[in-house]
Scaffold this motif. Structure first.
Motif, PDB file in Angstrom:
ATOM      1  N   GLY A   1       3.582  19.074 -65.350  1.00 63.00           N
ATOM      2  CA  GLY A   1       4.068  20.398 -64.970  1.00 63.00           C
ATOM      3  C   GLY A   1       3.200  21.498 -65.540  1.00 63.00           C
ATOM      4  O   GLY A   1       2.126  21.256 -66.083  1.00 63.00           O
ATOM      5  N   LEU A   2       3.685  22.714 -65.422  1.00 65.45           N
ATOM      6  CA  LEU A   2       2.964  23.905 -65.841  1.00 65.45           C
ATOM      7  C   LEU A   2       3.288  24.240 -67.298  1.00 65.45           C
ATOM      8  O   LEU A   2       4.447  24.180 -67.702  1.00 65.45           O
ATOM      9  CB  LEU A   2       3.360  25.072 -64.943  1.00 65.45           C
ATOM     10  N   ILE A   3       2.276  24.600 -68.068  1.00 64.40           N
ATOM     11  CA  ILE A   3       2.469  25.016 -69.452  1.00 64.40           C
ATOM     12  C   ILE A   3       1.973  26.451 -69.582  1.00 64.40           C
ATOM     13  O   ILE A   3       0.837  26.756 -69.228  1.00 64.40           O
ATOM     14  CB  ILE A   3       1.695  24.116 -70.441  1.00 64.40           C
ATOM     15  N   HIS A   4       2.854  27.345 -70.071  1.00 64.69           N
ATOM     16  CA  HIS A   4       2.485  28.739 -70.331  1.00 64.69           C
ATOM     17  C   HIS A   4       2.170  28.856 -71.821  1.00 64.69           C
ATOM     18  O   HIS A   4       3.067  28.677 -72.653  1.00 64.69           O
ATOM     19  CB  HIS A   4       3.635  29.695 -70.016  1.00 64.69           C
ATOM     20  N   THR A   5       0.922  29.134 -72.158  1.00 61.19           N
ATOM     21  CA  THR A   5       0.568  29.324 -73.562  1.00 61.19           C
ATOM     22  C   THR A   5       0.102  30.761 -73.774  1.00 61.19           C
ATOM     23  O   THR A   5      -0.430  31.396 -72.858  1.00 61.19           O
ATOM     24  CB  THR A   5      -0.548  28.357 -74.005  1.00 61.19           C
ATOM     25  N   TYR A   6       0.320  31.252 -74.973  1.00 60.36           N
ATOM     26  CA  TYR A   6      -0.029  32.629 -75.315  1.00 60.36           C
ATOM     27  C   TYR A   6      -0.810  32.616 -76.621  1.00 60.36           C
ATOM     28  O   TYR A   6      -0.541  31.806 -77.507  1.00 60.36           O
ATOM     29  CB  TYR A   6       1.236  33.472 -75.487  1.00 60.36           C
ATOM     30  N   SER A   7      -1.757  33.538 -76.734  1.00 59.11           N
ATOM     31  CA  SER A   7      -2.553  33.647 -77.941  1.00 59.11           C
ATOM     32  C   SER A   7      -3.013  35.088 -78.099  1.00 59.11           C
ATOM     33  O   SER A   7      -3.465  35.706 -77.131  1.00 59.11           O
ATOM     34  CB  SER A   7      -3.768  32.716 -77.866  1.00 59.11           C
ATOM     35  N   SER A   8      -2.880  35.618 -79.315  1.00 56.40           N
ATOM     36  CA  SER A   8      -3.338  36.977 -79.576  1.00 56.40           C
ATOM     37  C   SER A   8      -3.830  37.076 -81.011  1.00 56.40           C
ATOM     38  O   SER A   8      -3.228  36.506 -81.925  1.00 56.40           O
ATOM     39  CB  SER A   8      -2.206  37.982 -79.351  1.00 56.40           C
TER      40      SER A   8
ATOM     41  N   THR B   1      -4.703  34.954 -85.867  1.00 57.31           N
ATOM     42  CA  THR B   1      -4.363  34.656 -84.481  1.00 57.31           C
ATOM     43  C   THR B   1      -3.009  33.958 -84.429  1.00 57.31           C
ATOM     44  O   THR B   1      -2.768  33.026 -85.191  1.00 57.31           O
ATOM     45  CB  THR B   1      -5.451  33.765 -83.829  1.00 57.31           C
ATOM     46  N   ILE B   2      -2.146  34.423 -83.540  1.00 55.59           N
ATOM     47  CA  ILE B   2      -0.823  33.829 -83.348  1.00 55.59           C
ATOM     48  C   ILE B   2      -0.823  33.173 -81.959  1.00 55.59           C
ATOM     49  O   ILE B   2      -1.217  33.796 -80.974  1.00 55.59           O
ATOM     50  CB  ILE B   2       0.298  34.890 -83.394  1.00 55.59           C
ATOM     51  N   THR B   3      -0.400  31.916 -81.880  1.00 52.74           N
ATOM     52  CA  THR B   3      -0.283  31.219 -80.601  1.00 52.74           C
ATOM     53  C   THR B   3       1.144  30.708 -80.446  1.00 52.74           C
ATOM     54  O   THR B   3       1.821  30.426 -81.430  1.00 52.74           O
ATOM     55  CB  THR B   3      -1.266  30.033 -80.496  1.00 52.74           C
ATOM     56  N   TRP B   4       1.591  30.591 -79.204  1.00 49.90           N
ATOM     57  CA  TRP B   4       2.911  30.030 -78.926  1.00 49.90           C
ATOM     58  C   TRP B   4       2.983  29.623 -77.467  1.00 49.90           C
ATOM     59  O   TRP B   4       2.090  29.879 -76.681  1.00 49.90           O
ATOM     60  CB  TRP B   4       4.023  31.022 -79.268  1.00 49.90           C
TER      61      TRP B   4
ATOM     62  N   GLU C   1       8.298  28.767 -78.631  1.00 52.05           N
ATOM     63  CA  GLU C   1       8.243  27.525 -79.397  1.00 52.05           C
ATOM     64  C   GLU C   1       6.796  27.231 -79.773  1.00 52.05           C
ATOM     65  O   GLU C   1       5.879  27.846 -79.248  1.00 52.05           O
ATOM     66  CB  GLU C   1       8.844  26.374 -78.593  1.00 52.05           C
ATOM     67  N   GLN C   2       6.620  26.297 -80.684  1.00 51.09           N
ATOM     68  CA  GLN C   2       5.302  25.898 -81.176  1.00 51.09           C
ATOM     69  C   GLN C   2       4.492  27.116 -81.620  1.00 51.09           C
ATOM     70  O   GLN C   2       3.318  27.259 -81.283  1.00 51.09           O
ATOM     71  CB  GLN C   2       4.554  25.079 -80.133  1.00 51.09           C
ATOM     72  N   ILE C   3       5.130  27.999 -82.376  1.00 49.33           N
ATOM     73  CA  ILE C   3       4.492  29.218 -82.867  1.00 49.33           C
ATOM     74  C   ILE C   3       3.602  28.853 -84.054  1.00 49.33           C
ATOM     75  O   ILE C   3       4.059  28.219 -85.000  1.00 49.33           O
ATOM     76  CB  ILE C   3       5.545  30.262 -83.280  1.00 49.33           C
TER      77      ILE C   3
END
Length: 137
Positions: A99-106, A55-58, A40-42
């Motif tokens: 809570g915990l948020i897992h974010t990704y970025s490449s 750069t792509i984040t989600w 989500e939130q891509i």
């Protein structure tokens, strides 16, 4: 009367007390994640060189290990499995009071200027829909 708290509430209370006391937060206290099992939130973010990189984040609750970013030049209506490149991305975990948020970025590099690309994010059998972006000319 006894007050019955769930473990996530206890973890949040401990986290709040830790934050208010000035001690550094302890990431393992939070057992809940604010992200869903699906990407989500891509977002596509332009880099300093938008002609050749993007750069792509989600955000996603991948649970174990990293997620993947797949991309391919869109020379047809759908990417061919033989043309798809995969980048493995580890989560940047952020502990919040909620809570915990897992974010990704490449960042995808070595792209062609003025070219359309397909991309998707996920892991295993859980993937976003294929999306597109166009590099600057």
């Amino acid at each position: 009367m006894l007050l019955r708290l769930k473990s996530k509430h206890i973890a949040l209370i401990i986290l709040l007390v830790t934050i208010l006391s000035g001690f550094p937060a302890v990431p393992f206290l939070s057992t809940s994640s604010l992200a869903t099992a699906y990407p989500e939130q891509i977002t596509v973010i332009s880099t300093n060189n938008p002609q050749t990189s993007q750069t792509i984040t989600w955000r996603m609750d991948a649970g174990t290990g990293g997620c993947h970013l797949q991309y391919a030049e869109s020379s047809s209506k759908h990417p061919s499995p033989y043309d798809v490149k995969t980048i493995t991305v580890e989560a940047a975990n952020l502990v919040t009071a909620d809570g915990l948020i897992h974010t990704y970025s490449s960042t995808i590099n070595r792209l062609k200027p003025g070219t359309s690309y397909f991309y998707r994010v996920g892991y295993g059998n859980i993937w976003s829909e294929w999306r597109t972006f166009i590099t600057a000319e």
